[in-house]
Design a protein around this motif. Structure first.
Motif, PDB file in Angstrom:
ATOM      1  N   TRP A  90       1.012  -1.137  -0.056  1.00 21.42           N
ATOM      2  CA  TRP A  90       0.054   0.215  -0.181  1.00 21.42           C
ATOM      3  C   TRP A  90       1.054   1.325  -0.119  1.00 21.42           C
ATOM      4  O   TRP A  90       1.917   1.249   0.366  1.00 21.42           O
ATOM      5  CB  TRP A  90      -1.078   0.233   1.255  1.00 21.42           C
ATOM      6  CG  TRP A  90      -0.386  -0.221   2.533  1.00 21.42           C
ATOM      7  CD1 TRP A  90      -0.455  -1.301   3.183  1.00 21.42           C
ATOM      8  CD2 TRP A  90       0.331   0.683   3.281  1.00 21.42           C
ATOM      9  NE1 TRP A  90      -0.037  -1.283   4.434  1.00 21.42           N
ATOM     10  CE2 TRP A  90       0.729  -0.091   4.455  1.00 21.42           C
ATOM     11  CE3 TRP A  90       0.711   1.906   3.244  1.00 21.42           C
ATOM     12  CZ2 TRP A  90       1.261   0.622   5.656  1.00 21.42           C
ATOM     13  CZ3 TRP A  90       1.345   2.585   4.334  1.00 21.42           C
ATOM     14  CH2 TRP A  90       1.800   1.774   5.451  1.00 21.42           C
ATOM     15  N   GLN A  92       0.562   5.330   1.499  1.00 23.66           N
ATOM     16  CA  GLN A  92      -0.060   5.947   2.507  1.00 23.66           C
ATOM     17  C   GLN A  92       0.232   7.503   2.300  1.00 23.66           C
ATOM     18  O   GLN A  92       1.361   7.770   2.017  1.00 23.66           O
ATOM     19  CB  GLN A  92      -0.041   5.548   3.723  1.00 23.66           C
ATOM     20  CG  GLN A  92      -0.780   6.496   4.942  1.00 23.66           C
ATOM     21  CD  GLN A  92      -0.369   5.687   6.103  1.00 23.66           C
ATOM     22  OE1 GLN A  92      -1.102   4.672   6.664  1.00 23.66           O
ATOM     23  NE2 GLN A  92       0.525   6.367   7.093  1.00 23.66           N
ATOM     24  N   ASP A  94      -0.586  11.262   4.339  1.00 25.56           N
ATOM     25  CA  ASP A  94      -0.824  11.703   5.566  1.00 25.56           C
ATOM     26  C   ASP A  94      -1.064  13.409   5.350  1.00 25.56           C
ATOM     27  O   ASP A  94      -0.129  13.874   4.933  1.00 25.56           O
ATOM     28  CB  ASP A  94       0.383  11.794   6.927  1.00 25.56           C
ATOM     29  CG  ASP A  94       0.005  12.389   7.997  1.00 25.56           C
ATOM     30  OD1 ASP A  94      -1.266  13.170   8.173  1.00 25.56           O
ATOM     31  OD2 ASP A  94       0.819  12.507   8.887  1.00 25.56           O
ATOM     32  N   SER A 122      -8.381   2.957   1.793  1.00 27.35           N
ATOM     33  CA  SER A 122      -8.971   3.089   3.371  1.00 27.35           C
ATOM     34  C   SER A 122      -8.519   4.478   3.556  1.00 27.35           C
ATOM     35  O   SER A 122      -7.586   5.076   3.139  1.00 27.35           O
ATOM     36  CB  SER A 122      -8.489   1.902   4.079  1.00 27.35           C
ATOM     37  OG  SER A 122      -7.070   1.823   4.048  1.00 27.35           O
ATOM     38  N   CYS A 123      -9.252   4.971   4.390  1.00 27.86           N
ATOM     39  CA  CYS A 123      -8.772   6.052   5.421  1.00 27.86           C
ATOM     40  C   CYS A 123      -9.401   6.215   6.780  1.00 27.86           C
ATOM     41  O   CYS A 123     -10.284   5.628   7.175  1.00 27.86           O
ATOM     42  CB  CYS A 123      -9.179   7.473   4.440  1.00 27.86           C
ATOM     43  SG  CYS A 123     -11.089   7.896   4.808  1.00 27.86           S
ATOM     44  N   VAL A 127      -3.817   5.832  11.939  1.00 29.20           N
ATOM     45  CA  VAL A 127      -3.237   4.631  11.178  1.00 29.20           C
ATOM     46  C   VAL A 127      -3.714   3.306  11.718  1.00 29.20           C
ATOM     47  O   VAL A 127      -3.824   2.283  11.049  1.00 29.20           O
ATOM     48  CB  VAL A 127      -1.824   4.358  11.132  1.00 29.20           C
ATOM     49  CG1 VAL A 127      -1.184   5.553   9.997  1.00 29.20           C
ATOM     50  CG2 VAL A 127      -1.089   4.461  12.092  1.00 29.20           C
ATOM     51  N   LEU A 130      -8.130   2.916  10.193  1.00 27.89           N
ATOM     52  CA  LEU A 130      -8.337   3.132   8.769  1.00 27.89           C
ATOM     53  C   LEU A 130      -9.540   2.029   8.519  1.00 27.89           C
ATOM     54  O   LEU A 130      -9.632   0.934   8.881  1.00 27.89           O
ATOM     55  CB  LEU A 130      -7.325   2.678   8.035  1.00 27.89           C
ATOM     56  CG  LEU A 130      -6.015   3.755   8.172  1.00 27.89           C
ATOM     57  CD1 LEU A 130      -4.675   2.956   7.503  1.00 27.89           C
ATOM     58  CD2 LEU A 130      -6.333   4.874   7.700  1.00 27.89           C
ATOM     59  N   TYR A 164      -5.270  10.378   7.008  1.00 24.89           N
ATOM     60  CA  TYR A 164      -4.436   9.233   6.627  1.00 24.89           C
ATOM     61  C   TYR A 164      -5.372   8.703   5.295  1.00 24.89           C
ATOM     62  O   TYR A 164      -6.629   8.081   5.749  1.00 24.89           O
ATOM     63  CB  TYR A 164      -4.114   8.090   7.229  1.00 24.89           C
ATOM     64  CG  TYR A 164      -3.119   8.900   8.534  1.00 24.89           C
ATOM     65  CD1 TYR A 164      -1.956   8.915   8.353  1.00 24.89           C
ATOM     66  CD2 TYR A 164      -3.742   9.112   9.617  1.00 24.89           C
ATOM     67  CE1 TYR A 164      -0.970   9.479   9.309  1.00 24.89           C
ATOM     68  CE2 TYR A 164      -2.814   9.743  10.661  1.00 24.89           C
ATOM     69  CZ  TYR A 164      -1.547   9.891  10.393  1.00 24.89           C
ATOM     70  OH  TYR A 164      -0.721  10.161  11.338  1.00 24.89           O
ATOM     71  N   ARG A 166      -4.972   5.374   2.403  1.00 22.57           N
ATOM     72  CA  ARG A 166      -4.159   4.477   1.808  1.00 22.57           C
ATOM     73  C   ARG A 166      -4.729   3.695   0.534  1.00 22.57           C
ATOM     74  O   ARG A 166      -5.930   3.608   0.461  1.00 22.57           O
ATOM     75  CB  ARG A 166      -3.859   2.965   3.053  1.00 22.57           C
ATOM     76  CG  ARG A 166      -2.870   3.442   4.039  1.00 22.57           C
ATOM     77  CD  ARG A 166      -2.800   2.014   4.801  1.00 22.57           C
ATOM     78  NE  ARG A 166      -2.071   2.351   5.879  1.00 22.57           N
ATOM     79  CZ  ARG A 166      -1.813   1.667   6.797  1.00 22.57           C
ATOM     80  NH1 ARG A 166      -2.219   0.468   6.804  1.00 22.57           N
ATOM     81  NH2 ARG A 166      -1.027   1.996   7.997  1.00 22.57           N
ATOM     82  N   HIS A 168      -4.469   0.761  -1.823  1.00 20.07           N
ATOM     83  CA  HIS A 168      -3.985  -0.815  -1.873  1.00 20.07           C
ATOM     84  C   HIS A 168      -4.184  -1.261  -3.172  1.00 20.07           C
ATOM     85  O   HIS A 168      -5.017  -1.546  -3.543  1.00 20.07           O
ATOM     86  CB  HIS A 168      -5.038  -1.608  -0.881  1.00 20.07           C
ATOM     87  CG  HIS A 168      -5.037  -0.857   0.477  1.00 20.07           C
ATOM     88  ND1 HIS A 168      -4.412  -1.262   1.615  1.00 20.07           N
ATOM     89  CD2 HIS A 168      -6.019  -0.030   1.040  1.00 20.07           C
ATOM     90  CE1 HIS A 168      -4.778  -0.492   2.673  1.00 20.07           C
ATOM     91  NE2 HIS A 168      -5.788   0.076   2.386  1.00 20.07           N
TER      92      HIS A 168
END
Length: 195
Positions: A90, A92, A94, A122-123, A127, A130, A164, A166, A168
């Protein structure tokens, strides 16, 4: 014949073409703003390098900070590329604080035929909290790229508020390689610029 029932056919054709072109222009903009004005800082560098992380990188030339939309490529770099080519990888970002997100813009690696074909997102605020964007209880899979440089826009089904985010990768062409920009929800009203 240019007139029928008292109507100028050329004029109607012009109006229809104008409406079609106007629709296409609005489809690529938000309230007459170019979509680029909704970008959240990956391309511009406003999001700092240390705010972009990943599970791995192929080598330092393919580190997460190279995952910026429109990042130029050289023979050595130009996108984030993962160390392994599997679904546990993944990327990520920030954002520093909670922001309203509407979607993503993605590209592949500019110098080699490598790109992400599909991905999930995802968020969350940390962290550890998520949450995957989902539909009917299953992670929503977004269509990614089909070549190196075409920008593919994906709008989220609802505005996401998170710090955050991410990405994937689920499938890729040759190798997981990605450039990305986040799109702010602050730009959106009724017009949907995403394909």
């Amino acid at each position: 014949m240019t007139e029928s029932f008292g109507v100028n056919v050329k004029w109607i054709t012009f109006i229809l073409i104008y409406q079609l072109l106007t629709y296409r222009t609005l489809s690529a903009s938000v309230e007459n703003k170019p979509l680029q004005e909704c970008y959240m800082g990956m391309k511009s560098g406003e999001i700092p390098d240390n705010s972009i992380t990943a599970t791995s990188m192929y080598n330092p030339y393919h580190a997460p900070q190279f995952a910026r939309l429109d990042a130029p490529g050289t023979s050595n770099h130009g996108a984030w590329s993962s160390l392994t080519n599997n679904t546990s990888e993944w990327l990520q970002i920030d954002l520093g604080s909670n922001k309203a997100l509407a979607g993503l813009v993605t590209q592949g690696r500019p110098t080699h035929p490598q790109w992400v074909v599909s991905y999930t997102v995802s968020c969350g605020n940390t962290v550890t909290d998520l949450v995957s964007l989902a539909k009917d209880g299953k992670p929503l899979v977004f269509k990614g790229n089909w070549d190196r440089n075409t920008k593919v826009y994906n709008r989220f089904p609802a505005v996401m508020f998170c710090r955050y985010i991410r990405i994937h990768p689920k499938t890729s062409y040759d190798w997981i390689s990605l450039r990305v920009e986040l799109v702010s929800a602050d730009c959106f009203a009724s017009v949907n610029p995403f394909i």
